[in-house]
Write a protein that holds these residues in place. Sequence first.
Motif, PDB file in Angstrom:
ATOM      1  N   LEU A  61      27.886  59.212  47.262  1.00  0.00           N
ATOM      2  CA  LEU A  61      28.974  58.269  47.503  1.00  0.00           C
ATOM      3  C   LEU A  61      29.779  58.668  48.732  1.00  0.00           C
ATOM      4  CD1 LEU A  61      30.261  57.716  43.845  1.00  0.00           C
ATOM      5  CD2 LEU A  61      28.780  56.208  45.194  1.00  0.00           C
ATOM      6  N   LEU A  62      29.992  59.967  48.915  1.00  0.00           N
ATOM      7  CA  LEU A  62      30.707  60.427  50.102  1.00  0.00           C
ATOM      8  C   LEU A  62      29.964  60.047  51.377  1.00  0.00           C
ATOM      9  CD1 LEU A  62      32.131  63.998  49.370  1.00  0.00           C
ATOM     10  CD2 LEU A  62      33.414  61.952  50.024  1.00  0.00           C
ATOM     11  N   LYS A  63      28.665  60.215  51.370  1.00  0.00           N
ATOM     12  CA  LYS A  63      27.864  59.868  52.546  1.00  0.00           C
ATOM     13  C   LYS A  63      27.958  58.373  52.835  1.00  0.00           C
ATOM     14  CE  LYS A  63      24.526  63.588  51.713  1.00  0.00           C
ATOM     15  NZ  LYS A  63      23.139  63.908  51.289  1.00  0.00           N
ATOM     16  N   HIS A  64      27.920  57.559  51.794  1.00  0.00           N
ATOM     17  CA  HIS A  64      27.968  56.116  51.983  1.00  0.00           C
ATOM     18  C   HIS A  64      29.353  55.658  52.439  1.00  0.00           C
ATOM     19  CE1 HIS A  64      24.220  55.421  49.245  1.00  0.00           C
ATOM     20  NE2 HIS A  64      23.945  56.049  50.374  1.00  0.00           N
ATOM     21  N   LEU A  65      30.398  56.347  52.014  1.00  0.00           N
ATOM     22  CA  LEU A  65      31.732  56.054  52.529  1.00  0.00           C
ATOM     23  C   LEU A  65      31.817  56.389  54.013  1.00  0.00           C
ATOM     24  CD1 LEU A  65      34.015  57.383  49.666  1.00  0.00           C
ATOM     25  CD2 LEU A  65      34.178  55.097  50.646  1.00  0.00           C
ATOM     26  N   ALA A  66      31.295  57.549  54.380  1.00  0.00           N
ATOM     27  CA  ALA A  66      31.389  57.999  55.773  1.00  0.00           C
ATOM     28  C   ALA A  66      30.619  57.103  56.722  1.00  0.00           C
ATOM     29  CB  ALA A  66      30.885  59.442  55.880  1.00  0.00           C
ATOM     30  N   THR A  67      29.549  56.481  56.232  1.00  0.00           N
ATOM     31  CA  THR A  67      28.741  55.604  57.081  1.00  0.00           C
ATOM     32  C   THR A  67      29.138  54.138  56.952  1.00  0.00           C
ATOM     33  OG1 THR A  67      27.042  55.533  55.336  1.00  0.00           O
ATOM     34  CG2 THR A  67      26.767  57.166  57.091  1.00  0.00           C
ATOM     35  N   GLY A  68      30.237  53.871  56.251  1.00  0.00           N
ATOM     36  CA  GLY A  68      30.744  52.510  56.174  1.00  0.00           C
ATOM     37  C   GLY A  68      30.045  51.619  55.179  1.00  0.00           C
ATOM     38  N   GLN A  69      29.258  52.186  54.263  1.00  0.00           N
ATOM     39  CA  GLN A  69      28.562  51.365  53.268  1.00  0.00           C
ATOM     40  C   GLN A  69      29.423  51.089  52.042  1.00  0.00           C
ATOM     41  OE1 GLN A  69      24.304  52.608  52.668  1.00  0.00           O
ATOM     42  NE2 GLN A  69      24.846  54.205  54.131  1.00  0.00           N
ATOM     43  N   LEU A  70      30.523  51.828  51.888  1.00  0.00           N
ATOM     44  CA  LEU A  70      31.461  51.624  50.794  1.00  0.00           C
ATOM     45  C   LEU A  70      32.876  51.560  51.348  1.00  0.00           C
ATOM     46  CD1 LEU A  70      30.099  54.145  48.095  1.00  0.00           C
ATOM     47  CD2 LEU A  70      29.938  51.649  48.021  1.00  0.00           C
ATOM     48  N   ASP A  71      33.758  50.866  50.614  1.00  0.00           N
ATOM     49  CA  ASP A  71      35.162  50.784  50.994  1.00  0.00           C
ATOM     50  C   ASP A  71      36.019  51.779  50.224  1.00  0.00           C
ATOM     51  OD1 ASP A  71      34.622  48.472  52.658  1.00  0.00           O
ATOM     52  OD2 ASP A  71      34.464  47.329  50.790  1.00  0.00           O
ATOM     53  N   LEU A  72      35.624  52.049  48.991  1.00  0.00           N
ATOM     54  CA  LEU A  72      36.422  52.880  48.089  1.00  0.00           C
ATOM     55  C   LEU A  72      35.478  53.488  47.065  1.00  0.00           C
ATOM     56  CD1 LEU A  72      39.229  53.740  46.802  1.00  0.00           C
ATOM     57  CD2 LEU A  72      39.107  51.568  45.532  1.00  0.00           C
ATOM     58  N   ALA A  73      35.720  54.747  46.693  1.00  0.00           N
ATOM     59  CA  ALA A  73      34.884  55.367  45.677  1.00  0.00           C
ATOM     60  C   ALA A  73      35.719  56.309  44.828  1.00  0.00           C
ATOM     61  CB  ALA A  73      33.717  56.121  46.307  1.00  0.00           C
ATOM     62  N   PHE A  74      35.345  56.412  43.563  1.00  0.00           N
ATOM     63  CA  PHE A  74      35.972  57.346  42.638  1.00  0.00           C
ATOM     64  C   PHE A  74      34.941  58.417  42.327  1.00  0.00           C
ATOM     65  CE2 PHE A  74      37.886  53.149  41.926  1.00  0.00           C
ATOM     66  CZ  PHE A  74      39.193  53.438  42.301  1.00  0.00           C
ATOM     67  N   LEU A  75      35.259  59.657  42.686  1.00  0.00           N
ATOM     68  CA  LEU A  75      34.242  60.705  42.651  1.00  0.00           C
ATOM     69  C   LEU A  75      34.889  62.072  42.471  1.00  0.00           C
ATOM     70  CD1 LEU A  75      34.701  61.886  45.735  1.00  0.00           C
ATOM     71  CD2 LEU A  75      33.320  59.901  46.338  1.00  0.00           C
ATOM     72  N   SER A  76      34.045  63.078  42.404  1.00  0.00           N
ATOM     73  CA  SER A  76      34.501  64.460  42.250  1.00  0.00           C
ATOM     74  C   SER A  76      33.893  65.291  43.360  1.00  0.00           C
ATOM     75  CB  SER A  76      34.074  65.014  40.890  1.00  0.00           C
ATOM     76  OG  SER A  76      34.603  64.233  39.831  1.00  0.00           O
ATOM     77  N   PRO A  84      40.037  36.302  41.441  1.00  0.00           N
ATOM     78  CA  PRO A  84      38.902  35.472  41.002  1.00  0.00           C
ATOM     79  C   PRO A  84      37.843  35.242  42.072  1.00  0.00           C
ATOM     80  CG  PRO A  84      41.005  34.499  40.338  1.00  0.00           C
ATOM     81  CD  PRO A  84      41.324  35.613  41.285  1.00  0.00           C
ATOM     82  N   THR A  85      38.223  35.250  43.347  1.00  0.00           N
ATOM     83  CA  THR A  85      37.241  34.990  44.407  1.00  0.00           C
ATOM     84  C   THR A  85      36.633  36.273  44.976  1.00  0.00           C
ATOM     85  OG1 THR A  85      38.919  34.994  46.166  1.00  0.00           O
ATOM     86  CG2 THR A  85      38.459  32.881  45.066  1.00  0.00           C
ATOM     87  N   LEU A  86      36.973  37.401  44.406  1.00  0.00           N
ATOM     88  CA  LEU A  86      36.499  38.680  44.936  1.00  0.00           C
ATOM     89  C   LEU A  86      35.005  38.855  44.677  1.00  0.00           C
ATOM     90  CD1 LEU A  86      37.199  41.510  46.136  1.00  0.00           C
ATOM     91  CD2 LEU A  86      37.516  42.282  43.768  1.00  0.00           C
ATOM     92  N   ARG A  87      34.299  39.230  45.735  1.00  0.00           N
ATOM     93  CA  ARG A  87      32.904  39.628  45.579  1.00  0.00           C
ATOM     94  C   ARG A  87      32.883  41.138  45.418  1.00  0.00           C
ATOM     95  NH1 ARG A  87      27.690  38.402  49.497  1.00  0.00           N
ATOM     96  NH2 ARG A  87      26.344  40.035  48.663  1.00  0.00           N
ATOM     97  N   LEU A  88      32.510  41.592  44.244  1.00  0.00           N
ATOM     98  CA  LEU A  88      32.580  43.009  43.903  1.00  0.00           C
ATOM     99  C   LEU A  88      31.176  43.592  43.889  1.00  0.00           C
ATOM    100  CD1 LEU A  88      34.543  45.241  43.085  1.00  0.00           C
ATOM    101  CD2 LEU A  88      34.274  44.520  40.706  1.00  0.00           C
ATOM    102  N   GLU A  89      30.944  44.572  44.759  1.00  0.00           N
ATOM    103  CA  GLU A  89      29.657  45.260  44.829  1.00  0.00           C
ATOM    104  C   GLU A  89      29.875  46.702  44.399  1.00  0.00           C
ATOM    105  OE1 GLU A  89      28.062  44.770  48.741  1.00  0.00           O
ATOM    106  OE2 GLU A  89      28.462  42.600  48.763  1.00  0.00           O
ATOM    107  N   ILE A  90      29.164  47.137  43.373  1.00  0.00           N
ATOM    108  CA  ILE A  90      29.417  48.436  42.741  1.00  0.00           C
ATOM    109  C   ILE A  90      28.189  49.324  42.889  1.00  0.00           C
ATOM    110  CG2 ILE A  90      30.021  49.612  40.599  1.00  0.00           C
ATOM    111  CD1 ILE A  90      31.243  46.923  39.676  1.00  0.00           C
ATOM    112  N   GLU A  91      28.417  50.550  43.305  1.00  0.00           N
ATOM    113  CA  GLU A  91      27.353  51.555  43.360  1.00  0.00           C
ATOM    114  C   GLU A  91      27.730  52.712  42.436  1.00  0.00           C
ATOM    115  OE1 GLU A  91      25.222  54.776  46.392  1.00  0.00           O
ATOM    116  OE2 GLU A  91      26.525  53.207  47.203  1.00  0.00           O
ATOM    117  N   VAL A  92      26.882  53.000  41.459  1.00  0.00           N
ATOM    118  CA  VAL A  92      27.060  54.159  40.585  1.00  0.00           C
ATOM    119  C   VAL A  92      26.084  55.226  41.048  1.00  0.00           C
ATOM    120  CG1 VAL A  92      26.940  55.032  38.235  1.00  0.00           C
ATOM    121  CG2 VAL A  92      27.816  52.725  38.655  1.00  0.00           C
ATOM    122  N   ASN A  93      26.632  56.367  41.481  1.00  0.00           N
ATOM    123  CA  ASN A  93      25.771  57.401  42.050  1.00  0.00           C
ATOM    124  C   ASN A  93      26.482  58.740  41.960  1.00  0.00           C
ATOM    125  OD1 ASN A  93      23.547  58.528  43.482  1.00  0.00           O
ATOM    126  ND2 ASN A  93      23.390  56.671  44.722  1.00  0.00           N
TER     127      ASN A  93
END
Length: 288
Positions: free
Chosen positions: A129-144, A115-124
């Motif tokens: 998404l891979l680039k943003h993961l590598a630069t620390g802008q995302l924690d987890l991504a579901f991608l192909s 309930p206290t989770l702050r959820l920030e979602i990027e659809v791209n």
Amino acid sequence: MQIHSLRTFYWVHRLGSFRKAAEALNISQPTVSARIRGLEEELGVPLMLRAAGLSLTPQGAELLDYARQVLRLTDDLSFQNAPQSRATRLRMGANGPVAATWLMALVDHLEARHPTLRLEIEVNQSATLLKHLATGQLDLAFLSTDTAHPELKLAPIGQFPMIWVGAPSRYDGTLDDEALSRSPIIGYNWESPIHDSTRTPAFGPGRHHRFTHSDSLFMMIRLAVNGMGLALVPEHSVRQELESGQLVRITTERRPTPLEVCAAYRRETLSPPAQDALTFACRAMPPR
């Protein structure tokens, strides 16, 4: 240089008035004046021209850009104003196929369990998404993707069956390879893992003179409904359009290759919400 002084400077400029800024920040007008004067004394330059409707000097314009960045980063702190600083944050990415299928169910699941989770979602698109993961802008991504990355862990979680679809007013249910190659194609750009599946009909010797590419699965589906061409999409993402008759499934000689989906994250221990999201995603993917 203190953050509250930068915030005051920003609001004075935005509202064009010391009085209005004081009201917005719930402080006195003399305090506003003192903070702006303190900034000017600290930096050694004038920031505002009082006789010209509070217009910014060149140095003031430069400081404004800096202030915006600082305030945006400060406001982005996950524990900002949280009760007893207990809130946590999960920055999660999803590509189009995931967003069009089970992303909302995942969001409902996470918000119910945390309930206290702050959820920030990027659809791209997956490459972004891979680039943003590598630069620390995302924690987890579901991608192909079919590209390894030394700083990221890629864990396969399933695959989406892919189908060709088109507007029923322009296509019937079957196309041989020759007819497919003569059709206008709607596809992803070169960085997409399914680009190879659309390259042959889109760029072969008998190709149609029109090829439309988009980074958005939702836009590709809309273009297909409007009759712009054939689109290769995950079957689960167009169920409503198929059931309503907006699109028709196209059977081709070659069965399209399924789209592999993986969870990607940096090689550190996942937080409990991220691990929970990963477990949910593995269950949500269609069975092979």
